[in-house]
Design a protein around this motif. Structure first.
Motif, PDB file in Angstrom:
ATOM      1  N   LEU A   1       2.339  12.906  -1.140  1.00  0.00           N
ATOM      2  CA  LEU A   1       0.908  12.687  -0.955  1.00  0.00           C
ATOM      3  C   LEU A   1       0.545  12.684   0.532  1.00  0.00           C
ATOM      4  O   LEU A   1      -0.411  13.341   0.960  1.00  0.00           O
ATOM      5  CB  LEU A   1       0.504  11.363  -1.598  1.00  0.00           C
ATOM      6  CG  LEU A   1      -0.920  10.880  -1.310  1.00  0.00           C
ATOM      7  CD1 LEU A   1      -1.945  11.835  -1.905  1.00  0.00           C
ATOM      8  CD2 LEU A   1      -1.130   9.462  -1.832  1.00  0.00           C
ATOM      9  N   LEU A   2       1.322  11.961   1.320  1.00  0.00           N
ATOM     10  CA  LEU A   2       1.028  11.851   2.748  1.00  0.00           C
ATOM     11  C   LEU A   2       1.174  13.195   3.462  1.00  0.00           C
ATOM     12  O   LEU A   2       0.384  13.516   4.361  1.00  0.00           O
ATOM     13  CB  LEU A   2       1.946  10.814   3.389  1.00  0.00           C
ATOM     14  CG  LEU A   2       1.707   9.360   2.951  1.00  0.00           C
ATOM     15  CD1 LEU A   2       2.808   8.463   3.483  1.00  0.00           C
ATOM     16  CD2 LEU A   2       0.338   8.870   3.409  1.00  0.00           C
ATOM     17  N   MET A   3       2.149  13.982   3.066  1.00  0.00           N
ATOM     18  CA  MET A   3       2.326  15.293   3.696  1.00  0.00           C
ATOM     19  C   MET A   3       1.139  16.213   3.396  1.00  0.00           C
ATOM     20  O   MET A   3       0.708  16.977   4.257  1.00  0.00           O
ATOM     21  CB  MET A   3       3.636  15.928   3.234  1.00  0.00           C
ATOM     22  CG  MET A   3       4.859  15.307   3.908  1.00  0.00           C
ATOM     23  SD  MET A   3       6.409  16.175   3.606  1.00  0.00           S
ATOM     24  CE  MET A   3       6.761  15.686   1.928  1.00  0.00           C
TER      25      MET A   3
ATOM     26  N   THR B   1       0.845  -1.190   0.000  1.00  0.00           N
ATOM     27  CA  THR B   1       0.000   0.000   0.000  1.00  0.00           C
ATOM     28  C   THR B   1       0.884   1.244   0.000  1.00  0.00           C
ATOM     29  O   THR B   1       0.882   2.016  -0.953  1.00  0.00           O
ATOM     30  CB  THR B   1      -0.956   0.013   1.206  1.00  0.00           C
ATOM     31  OG1 THR B   1      -1.823  -1.124   1.124  1.00  0.00           O
ATOM     32  CG2 THR B   1      -1.802   1.284   1.226  1.00  0.00           C
ATOM     33  N   LEU B   2       1.674   1.421   1.057  1.00  0.00           N
ATOM     34  CA  LEU B   2       2.591   2.564   1.103  1.00  0.00           C
ATOM     35  C   LEU B   2       3.921   2.266   0.432  1.00  0.00           C
ATOM     36  O   LEU B   2       4.741   3.163   0.248  1.00  0.00           O
ATOM     37  CB  LEU B   2       2.801   2.994   2.560  1.00  0.00           C
ATOM     38  CG  LEU B   2       1.555   3.548   3.259  1.00  0.00           C
ATOM     39  CD1 LEU B   2       1.873   3.955   4.693  1.00  0.00           C
ATOM     40  CD2 LEU B   2       0.960   4.727   2.491  1.00  0.00           C
ATOM     41  N   PHE B   3       4.168   1.011   0.101  1.00  0.00           N
ATOM     42  CA  PHE B   3       5.316   0.648  -0.728  1.00  0.00           C
ATOM     43  C   PHE B   3       5.042  -0.713  -1.345  1.00  0.00           C
ATOM     44  O   PHE B   3       4.121  -1.423  -0.942  1.00  0.00           O
ATOM     45  CB  PHE B   3       6.617   0.642   0.086  1.00  0.00           C
ATOM     46  CG  PHE B   3       6.889  -0.645   0.814  1.00  0.00           C
ATOM     47  CD1 PHE B   3       7.897  -1.497   0.396  1.00  0.00           C
ATOM     48  CD2 PHE B   3       6.132  -1.014   1.917  1.00  0.00           C
ATOM     49  CE1 PHE B   3       8.140  -2.681   1.063  1.00  0.00           C
ATOM     50  CE2 PHE B   3       6.379  -2.185   2.597  1.00  0.00           C
ATOM     51  CZ  PHE B   3       7.390  -3.028   2.167  1.00  0.00           C
ATOM     52  N   ASP B   4       5.853  -1.057  -2.354  1.00  0.00           N
ATOM     53  CA  ASP B   4       5.631  -2.284  -3.114  1.00  0.00           C
ATOM     54  C   ASP B   4       6.343  -3.454  -2.453  1.00  0.00           C
ATOM     55  O   ASP B   4       7.485  -3.780  -2.787  1.00  0.00           O
ATOM     56  CB  ASP B   4       6.122  -2.100  -4.553  1.00  0.00           C
ATOM     57  CG  ASP B   4       5.619  -3.195  -5.486  1.00  0.00           C
ATOM     58  OD1 ASP B   4       5.225  -4.258  -4.980  1.00  0.00           O
ATOM     59  OD2 ASP B   4       5.626  -2.983  -6.710  1.00  0.00           O
TER      60      ASP B   4
ATOM     61  N   ASP C   1       9.932   6.841  -1.153  1.00  0.00           N
ATOM     62  CA  ASP C   1       9.275   7.150  -2.424  1.00  0.00           C
ATOM     63  C   ASP C   1       8.771   8.589  -2.319  1.00  0.00           C
ATOM     64  O   ASP C   1       7.853   8.878  -1.538  1.00  0.00           O
ATOM     65  CB  ASP C   1       8.113   6.180  -2.658  1.00  0.00           C
ATOM     66  CG  ASP C   1       7.422   6.388  -4.003  1.00  0.00           C
ATOM     67  OD1 ASP C   1       7.290   7.555  -4.425  1.00  0.00           O
ATOM     68  OD2 ASP C   1       6.983   5.394  -4.607  1.00  0.00           O
ATOM     69  N   SER C   2       9.354   9.470  -3.093  1.00  0.00           N
ATOM     70  CA  SER C   2       9.025  10.895  -2.971  1.00  0.00           C
ATOM     71  C   SER C   2       7.558  11.173  -3.275  1.00  0.00           C
ATOM     72  O   SER C   2       6.947  12.071  -2.682  1.00  0.00           O
ATOM     73  CB  SER C   2       9.912  11.720  -3.909  1.00  0.00           C
ATOM     74  OG  SER C   2       9.726  11.333  -5.259  1.00  0.00           O
TER      75      SER C   2
ATOM     76  N   LEU D   1      11.706   3.810   4.856  1.00  0.00           N
ATOM     77  CA  LEU D   1      10.872   4.446   3.845  1.00  0.00           C
ATOM     78  C   LEU D   1      10.613   5.920   4.137  1.00  0.00           C
ATOM     79  O   LEU D   1       9.886   6.582   3.397  1.00  0.00           O
ATOM     80  CB  LEU D   1       9.535   3.705   3.727  1.00  0.00           C
ATOM     81  CG  LEU D   1       9.621   2.281   3.160  1.00  0.00           C
ATOM     82  CD1 LEU D   1       8.327   1.530   3.409  1.00  0.00           C
ATOM     83  CD2 LEU D   1       9.955   2.308   1.677  1.00  0.00           C
ATOM     84  N   GLY D   2      11.187   6.424   5.209  1.00  0.00           N
ATOM     85  CA  GLY D   2      11.022   7.834   5.548  1.00  0.00           C
ATOM     86  C   GLY D   2       9.653   8.168   6.089  1.00  0.00           C
ATOM     87  O   GLY D   2       9.217   9.324   6.045  1.00  0.00           O
TER      88      GLY D   2
END
Length: 233
Positions: free
Chosen positions: A111-113, A11-14, A105-106, A139-140
């Motif tokens: 998007l989250l910010m 979801t937030l990464f692959d 992932d920038s 993943l930051g």
């Protein structure tokens, strides 16, 4: 909408592609597993991993014991007897290589910010604490999701779609289910479970799977994370 809860893996990464790459690389380089056809061995290992996952999920054994057992049993099927110490060493190296393979992932962070400016955000994820905490760090995501806003099944002792794990987040944020959106890729854990307790849900369906027959419908079905934005207004 006041609160958006996210799944982590796929979801937030692959997760799936990262798992495939790292594990196949491990098998290709390890002194024991490099003797086998890489694709065939990986397929057998994946099958064994899925078969035994209930042992960890139901807390019958520790995550370390689960990781060792899936490897030991796969190798036993290939006529090799691996010791617990050998399996420990393999899995320690796997965890290190997996963590090192991850990078922020920038597009996801951007998007989250933006979402954080308007909504409360949290993560509810099934999985082992060492891997999940490491992923969030690499993943930051830790600045956006501090530890108290992350619920990991292995830590809290319950897993999606158990309604109690969603309730932990609702209680923490003091938000009602109807003011909450859950976003994730797994139908049972991230759509059916949240809908059952009155949340809204967006199904991240990257691979065009057919949704199961259900009386309850998600708010939306999207193929990319950023596509959820129009459904928030």
């Amino acid at each position: 909408m006041k609160l958006i809860l996210f799944d982590l893996d796929d979801t937030l990464f692959d997760f799936s592609s990262t798992w495939n790459v790292v594990m196949k690389k491990m098998f290709a380089e390890h002194e024991v597993t490099k003797e086998y056809d890489n694709e065939v061995f990986f397929t057998a290992f994946q099958k064994k991993s899925d078969e035994l996952y209930y042992l960890y999920e139901q807390r019958i054994c520790t995550v370390e014991a689960y990781r060792n057992r899936r490897l030991i049993e796969t190798l036993a099927d290939h006529q090799y007897t691996m010791s617990e110490d050998e399996a420990d060493a393999f899995n320690l190296q796997y965890i290190q290589q997996y963590a090192n393979s991850l990078a922020p992932d920038s597009h996801v962070l951007e998007l989250l910010m933006k979402l954080k400016e308007r909504y409360k955000l949290g993560i509810i994820t099934n999985g082992p604490h060492d891997m999940q905490e490491g992923k969030i760090m690499r993943l930051g995501l830790k600045e956006l999701f501090p530890p108290e806003q992350v619920w990991i099944s292995n830590v809290v002792g319950m897993a999606k779609p158990d309604p109690r794990i969603y309730q932990l987040a609702l209680d923490y944020f003091k938000v009602l289910p109807e003011d909450t959106l859950f976003v994730g890729d797994n139908w049972e854990a991230d759509v059916a479970g949240p809908l059952q307790i009155g949340m809204k849900a967006v199904w991240l369906n990257k691979y065009g799977k057919t949704p199961p027959a259900s009386d309850k419908k998600p708010l939306a079905i999207v193929s990319q994370l950023h596509e959820l934005i129009p459904y928030l207004n």
